[in-house]
Structures are given as C-alpha cells and as structure tokens.
Design a protein around this motif. Structure first.
Motif, PDB file in Angstrom:
ATOM      1  N   ARG A   1       0.914   8.854   0.365  1.00 26.13           N
ATOM      2  CA  ARG A   1      -0.091  10.061   0.313  1.00 26.13           C
ATOM      3  C   ARG A   1      -0.610  10.601   1.844  1.00 26.13           C
ATOM      4  O   ARG A   1      -0.758  11.715   2.024  1.00 26.13           O
ATOM      5  CB  ARG A   1      -1.477   9.592  -0.422  1.00 26.13           C
ATOM      6  CG  ARG A   1      -1.279   9.702  -1.856  1.00 26.13           C
ATOM      7  CD  ARG A   1      -2.661   9.772  -2.601  1.00 26.13           C
ATOM      8  NE  ARG A   1      -3.592   8.636  -2.088  1.00 26.13           N
ATOM      9  CZ  ARG A   1      -3.487   7.292  -2.782  1.00 26.13           C
ATOM     10  NH1 ARG A   1      -2.793   7.068  -3.843  1.00 26.13           N
ATOM     11  NH2 ARG A   1      -4.333   6.066  -2.392  1.00 26.13           N
TER      12      ARG A   1
ATOM     13  N   ASN B   1       0.912  -1.326   0.165  1.00 29.63           N
ATOM     14  CA  ASN B   1       0.026  -0.158   0.118  1.00 29.63           C
ATOM     15  C   ASN B   1       0.862   1.150   0.076  1.00 29.63           C
ATOM     16  O   ASN B   1       0.640   2.291   0.562  1.00 29.63           O
ATOM     17  CB  ASN B   1      -1.079  -0.137   1.194  1.00 29.63           C
ATOM     18  CG  ASN B   1      -0.162   0.228   2.476  1.00 29.63           C
ATOM     19  OD1 ASN B   1       0.957  -0.192   2.650  1.00 29.63           O
ATOM     20  ND2 ASN B   1      -0.835   0.595   3.610  1.00 29.63           N
ATOM     21  N   ALA B   2       1.938   1.115  -0.697  1.00 32.15           N
ATOM     22  CA  ALA B   2       2.925   2.385  -0.697  1.00 32.15           C
ATOM     23  C   ALA B   2       2.123   3.620  -1.131  1.00 32.15           C
ATOM     24  O   ALA B   2       2.504   4.535  -0.536  1.00 32.15           O
ATOM     25  CB  ALA B   2       4.253   1.955  -1.640  1.00 32.15           C
ATOM     26  N   SER B   3       1.466   3.544  -2.203  1.00 31.28           N
ATOM     27  CA  SER B   3       0.834   4.988  -2.479  1.00 31.28           C
ATOM     28  C   SER B   3      -0.181   5.438  -1.651  1.00 31.28           C
ATOM     29  O   SER B   3      -0.038   6.731  -1.395  1.00 31.28           O
ATOM     30  CB  SER B   3      -0.167   4.519  -3.968  1.00 31.28           C
ATOM     31  OG  SER B   3      -1.095   3.424  -3.561  1.00 31.28           O
ATOM     32  N   GLN B   4      -0.711   4.532  -0.818  1.00 30.92           N
ATOM     33  CA  GLN B   4      -1.535   4.990   0.209  1.00 30.92           C
ATOM     34  C   GLN B   4      -0.584   5.617   1.660  1.00 30.92           C
ATOM     35  O   GLN B   4      -0.906   6.809   1.848  1.00 30.92           O
ATOM     36  CB  GLN B   4      -2.549   4.011   0.856  1.00 30.92           C
ATOM     37  CG  GLN B   4      -3.583   3.617  -0.169  1.00 30.92           C
ATOM     38  CD  GLN B   4      -4.446   2.377   0.553  1.00 30.92           C
ATOM     39  OE1 GLN B   4      -4.093   1.367   0.602  1.00 30.92           O
ATOM     40  NE2 GLN B   4      -5.770   2.744   0.921  1.00 30.92           N
TER      41      GLN B   4
ATOM     42  N   ARG C   1      10.513   8.585  -3.422  1.00 34.33           N
ATOM     43  CA  ARG C   1       9.140   9.223  -2.976  1.00 34.33           C
ATOM     44  C   ARG C   1       9.980  10.694  -2.648  1.00 34.33           C
ATOM     45  O   ARG C   1      10.712  10.727  -1.958  1.00 34.33           O
ATOM     46  CB  ARG C   1       8.443   8.829  -1.659  1.00 34.33           C
ATOM     47  CG  ARG C   1       7.985   7.396  -1.937  1.00 34.33           C
ATOM     48  CD  ARG C   1       7.056   7.287  -3.304  1.00 34.33           C
ATOM     49  NE  ARG C   1       6.079   6.339  -3.362  1.00 34.33           N
ATOM     50  CZ  ARG C   1       6.758   5.327  -4.309  1.00 34.33           C
ATOM     51  NH1 ARG C   1       7.929   5.175  -4.818  1.00 34.33           N
ATOM     52  NH2 ARG C   1       6.057   4.285  -4.361  1.00 34.33           N
TER      53      ARG C   1
ATOM     54  N   CYS D   1      12.043   9.367   2.779  1.00 35.66           N
ATOM     55  CA  CYS D   1      11.322   9.143   1.546  1.00 35.66           C
ATOM     56  C   CYS D   1      11.840   9.341   0.275  1.00 35.66           C
ATOM     57  O   CYS D   1      11.694   8.270  -0.417  1.00 35.66           O
ATOM     58  CB  CYS D   1      10.384  10.755   1.555  1.00 35.66           C
ATOM     59  SG  CYS D   1       9.180  10.675   2.828  1.00 35.66           S
TER      60      CYS D   1
END
Length: 658
Positions: free
Chosen positions: A428, A422-425, A458, A453
C-alpha cells in the motif's frame, strides 16, 4: 632566563577578508601584509610591524628568529575571544594534550563547537590546527560545496588561515600537507595566496625526498582534489611511494596508499606491481584493521577492480564480522557494495548482519537500508529477520527515500520471492509512493520496481498502463541501448502478467516490436538455465521410464517466451506421445529441473523469477512438475530414479512395462 623571542603584532580585525582564500584574488605578499593598514600607516618596532587601525585592534604574535633558535610550528590562542598565535619550542603541547584535543574535536557536532574549542586552548600545534580545519570540513561538506560557507568568514578561521599562510615555511611536513589537504576539502581557491604558499612549500619539500609515506599520501590527496589525477606533483609523490617496500609500512601508511590509489582510477594497470605487493602485505595485517581501514581498503579494491585480490577480500570480510555493529553508515555501505561487486558473502558476516539490521533499520541512513536489501537480494540470501525489518522501516520512512532507494529495496523482495508479514502495508505504501511521485522515477528505475511487484503477485495495474504508453517507451529506449534486450524482456513479462493474472486490465497493449521471443538470455535473464549435470541425470531416468529418448522434448521454447527444461505430451487417453508430434496433444507436462541456482542460497525457496515462470505455465495450460535438486540427490540407484520420476509425472497410475 630565556631571551625574549616573542613580539606583539597588531592586525586589522578583518585580516583582509577570507575572500583572499576563496576568490583567488592576488593577495599581498607576506612582507606587504605586514606593512599595510586600513589607513595606510604602519610603524616598525623591534623587528615586528605593528599595524594601527581606525576601528579596533586584534593582537597576533609572531616570532623573531634570532641566533641558533629554530622556531617550530605551534599556534597559541588566548582563552578570551581575542586570538593570539605563537610559534615556539619553549612550551609545545604534550602528546597527551594533543590526544585530548583530538578527542574533543571528535565530539564536536557543529562548526561553532570547533571554533569554541579553538578559542579555549592556549597552545596549538600545526597538526592540531590542521585537524581543526579537517573537522570543520567533516561537518560542513555536502557534495561539492559547504553547507554554511560563512564559517570561513569567522575570525577564528581567518586568523588560523592567515597564520598558516605566513608561517608555511615553519610548519612540519605532516602539519604542512595536512593543512593543504584540509584547505582543499574546504574548497578554498587553489589560486589563493594561502593555497599557493602551502602547495609551493609542499613541492619544495617533496623534491628534497624526505617525506614519509603517510605525508606523501596526504599531499597526493590534496593535489588530487585541486589538480586532478594528471597532476605532476601527484606523479612525483607516487614515484617516491613506489620506491619503498610495502612490507615495511605501518598499517596506517598501507591504508593511506590504498586510499590514494583509489583516486587514481583512470590509471588502471599503472601501479600493478605496487598493488600486488600491497595485497600480499595487507592479508597479514587485516586482523588489526579498524572499521575505517576495512571499508577503505574494500572501497579501493572495488574502484580499481582488483579481481585478483580475492584472498584479501575474503580476509577483509572475515574482519568485517567483528565491526558490523561499529561501522558508520557510509563504512557499511562501502563494505556491502564491495561484497556485491566481488560476489562474496560470509556465513558469519550474514549472521552478524541479521543481529544488527533489525535494531538499526529504523535509524540508519536510507542509503544504508537500501544497500542492505540490495546485498541480500544480490547474494540470494533470504533472511526474514533482515527483510522484515527493512519492510517495517519502509512503511514508516518511505517518504524520505529516493526513488532509487525505493526500487532497490522492493527489487530485493521480488528477486527472493519473499512477502513479509506486513506485506499489505508495504505494498500500500508502494502504491502511495507511485501515486505521489510517479514523475520523479527514472524510466528504468520505475520498470524495475513494477517488475519486482509482479514477481510477488502484486499488480499496480494503473501504473503498468502508463508504462505501455508510447511516450514512456520512447524515454525507456533512450536511456541505454546496451540493455535494450533485458528491458524488453521485463516489459514482455510485465505485459504477460497483466494479461494472464489481471483479466480486468483494459489499458494499452504492448506492441509486438517491444516484445522478446525468449526470456532466456546470457545476462539479466528472466529464467535460470538448467543445471546440466542434474539435467543429464534426469534425462537418463526419463529414457529408462519411457523406453526411448524420442518421447520427451528438451529445452523447448514455448510460444510464450518461456523455455521448458523437459516437455512431455499426452494424448486424450493419457498415453505418452512422441515429442515431435503436434496433433492430438491433449495434455502437456512441463518438467522444471530446478538446480541449486534456482533457489535462495540459504533456504529451499524458489527465486521470484522461477515462481512466476511456474505460475504462468500453469495459467497457460501446462501441468508443472517440479524436480528439485535436493530430492534427486537422495536417489542412489537407477531403479530409485525411475520410480521417483514415475511418481512425480504419473502419480495416479501404475508403472507401465515396455
């Protein structure tokens, strides 16, 4: 028939007010307290003073000591809401009744429940009374204050404190020091009549030298809380403890002494012989330690920095495996912090954590979740089960985390170079937190978070621009001069990252005075130094491959702050050039000789700082050739080494002969 020993004493309902214990006002003596009333009238009847009041009465009984009868400390309570205390040996509570009372205390989740329990029993020993005050402290303490100080104003607590004050001389040693410690935990004023009487009586009995080890420790904890580590009473207690042989102590006494010594942090080395003897004994009894004992001893070892006690640390870690699912959040925190401090981890402990964390991550205290991530990151252990659970918990609970807890969790992902499903969540949520709580972050904490990050690709570009502002840099420099070089290295790598990987970045530049020339440092290095043994083996193979040592450079510092383990230069036709040649260089090959320390400890995955280094070198025009330790370990001859290196460096050419 037993002679009549108990007389009734009518007391004013407010009992003088609990401010006598809190505010430190000089209270009346015990005799004066027994004679005064709100109206100034009193009547003595058959050895007791009966106090008349205008606004109501409250009955409290005490003992008239007569003949050869010696009263012990038992406190009786009416089953109705009125309180009556009784000191008698005629009908003391049984051992089973005491155990049942303590079990009932443990089930109380709020102070009113404790008070209700107190009002429900008829006979109360001094140990039970002290345990009740301790339970109130457990439920009400928050930092250096009580959540609800008004609990001390209740009739039950005031009456209990009054009885302890009046009958301090009748209390047992264990009940006396436990009551003193409980009052200290409730932040009662040390100058109050109650505290002064309990303390003076404790000191009198201390001089007699008859206190057991556990009682000495309880007294020590009480004076530590009220007078600090320089207390003369504490020194006397420690002197008596040191005269005894730790090998003869019970497990409870051993743990109690460890906890007392934890409070004497400023006296490092003063109790060295005692500690060494305790460590030796503790190793033999570790298999019998419960969760509280394991965490308590480990916490003491950390506080006193007992680096010589590694056999005990290892033994405690093995015992901790059995208790992982039963540790409280605070106990697990202590265990993990100790293992981080001593740099130790156990395979079975890690397995137990991998089973426990996924089930507990969504309900555990935020500090526990952060410490779990910190432990796995610090030990370089990549556990998808643990980090996936931490990431899932973060997405749903980040708003309840402190800025430090947030940074420590994300730092662990960055160090191990791991992206959960769930890296995108996850990121975010990190971005949202930065937008809404940016000003709450301490400069160093914010830098650690942003740096973590970029280790996993990221890029919070908007927030990086704020970091390069002169205002932020001034704040950062003012935090800790000792870590300035490590901070500048992070800033430099952060700046390189946005320049190389975020071409759209148009924010402030990092001034040259804030940049370092090398990421390789003795501490908090952004590069891992090359493993010398592996390097020597590779170097010997390269000499055989190229025919001479002069055809490759070693430990080359680039203009981009990174240090190359080995650099090979090629001309336009693909021929190897001497390492000293600077002209006609068409291609540069960077050999990364990756030893075990550049990988996570349990799987063959490069750490985040090694991944970003290789990524940046490629963006800077180098051809990166990775030579991992596990490949090289399989080569068992000189010829196989040469063939391996040739295949890695020149995969599309035949072997040349020199």
């Amino acid at each position: 028939m037993a002679p009549k020993l108990i007389q009734n004493l009518r007391l004013l309902a407010p009992l003088g007010g609990v401010h006598r214990y809190l505010a430190g006002a000089a209270g009346p003596s015990s005799s004066a307290a027994g004679r005064r009333t709100a109206s100034g009238r009193c009547v003595q009847r058959r050895g007791c003073w009966k106090l008349r009041t205008e606004g109501g009465t409250r009955s409290v009984t005490t003992v008239v000591r007569g003949g050869s009868f010696a009263a012990s400390s038992y406190v009786g309570l009416h089953r109705d809401s009125e309180l009556r205390f009784r000191l008698t040996q005629l009908h003391p509570p049984s051992a089973e009744e005491e155990r049942g009372f303590r079990r009932a205390l443990e089930t109380c989740s709020a102070s009113p429940q404790v008070l209700k329990l107190l009002r429900s029993v008829e006979v109360l020993s001094d140990a039970m009374a002290a345990a009740s005050l301790h339970r109130v402290a457990d439920l009400e303490r928050e930092g250096a204050a009580l959540r609800d100080p008004s609990v001390l104003e209740t009739d039950t607590i005031r009456a209990l404190c009054y009885q302890l004050e009046q009958d301090s001389e009748r209390l047992t040693e264990a009940g006396l020091v436990s009551a003193l410690h409980a009052c200290a935990r409730l932040f009662l004023d040390p100058r109050s009549t109650l505290m002064e009487r309990l303390l003076s009586e404790s000191q009198r009995r201390l001089i007699r030298g008859r206190m057991a080890v556990g009682e000495l420790c309880t007294l020590g904890q009480a004076v530590l809380a009220t007078e600090g580590p320089g207390s003369g009473t504490l020194e006397q207690a420690m002197a008596q403890i040191q005269k005894q042989e730790p090998g003869q102590w019970s497990l409870a006494d051993l743990v109690a002494v460890y906890r007392l010594l934890e409070g004497c942090v400023g006296e490092e080395g003063k109790h060295r012989d005692l500690l060494n003897a305790m460590h030796t004994h503790a190793v033999t009894v570790t298999p019998r330690m419960d969760p509280a004992a394991v965490s308590g001893v480990l916490s003491c070892l950390v506080a006193l920095n007992q680096t010589q006690a590694m056999p005990l640390v290892i033994s405690l870690c093995k015992q901790a495996v059995r208790h992982v699912a039963h540790f409280s959040d605070e106990e697990l925190n202590r265990v993990l912090r100790a293992l981080i401090h001593f740099g130790h981890s156990d395979h079975y402990f890690v397995e137990a954590m991998e089973k426990h964390v996924p089930a507990a991550a969504f309900t555990a205290h935020p500090e526990t979740v952060a410490t779990v991530a910190q432990f796995f990151g610090h030990r370089g252990i990549l556990s998808p089960a643990v980090f996936d659970a931490v990431a899932g918990s973060f997405v749903y609970r980040a708003d309840g985390y402190s800025t430090s807890q947030i940074a420590r969790q994300i730092a662990a992902f960055g160090k191990l170079g791991y992206l959960p499903p769930n890296a995108s969540q996850l990121f975010r949520k990190v971005e949202t937190v930065l937008q809404t709580r940016f000003s709450q972050f301490q400069p160093r904490t914010l830098l650690d978070l942003l740096h973590a990050c970029v280790l996993v690709q990221r890029f919070p570009v908007n927030h990086v621009a704020k970091v390069f502002s002169s205002y932020f840099l001034q704040q950062l420099q003012g935090e800790d001069v000792r870590t300035e070089r490590a901070v500048l290295a992070q800033l430099t790598q952060l700046y390189m990252t946005v320049k190389l990987e975020c071409p759209s970045y148009e924010g402030p530049q990092l001034l040259p005075k804030y940049r370092v020339k090398s990421f390789l440092m003795s501490s908090r290095s952004l590069e891992s130094p090359v493993d010398q043994q592996l390097y020597n083996s590779v170097k010997a193979g390269l000499v055989d491959l190229f025919g001479a040592r002069s055809f490759f450079g070693s430990k080359v510092l680039t203009p981009y702050c990174y240090t190359l383990d080995v650099e090979v230069k090629l001309d336009e036709d693909g021929y190897v050039l001497p390492a000293s040649q600077t002209s006609d260089v068409h291609k540069r090959i960077a050999l990364c000789i990756d030893g075990q320390k550049r990988f996570t400890t349990n799987v063959r995955q490069l750490l985040g700082k090694e991944v970003i280094k290789q990524r940046h070198l490629q963006l800077l025009g180098y051809e990166v050739v990775q030579i991992p330790f596990y490949d090289f370990e399989e080569l068992n001859s000189r010829r196989s080494v040469v063939e391996y290196l040739h295949q890695k460096i020149f995969p599309h050419t035949f072997r040349l002969s020199w």
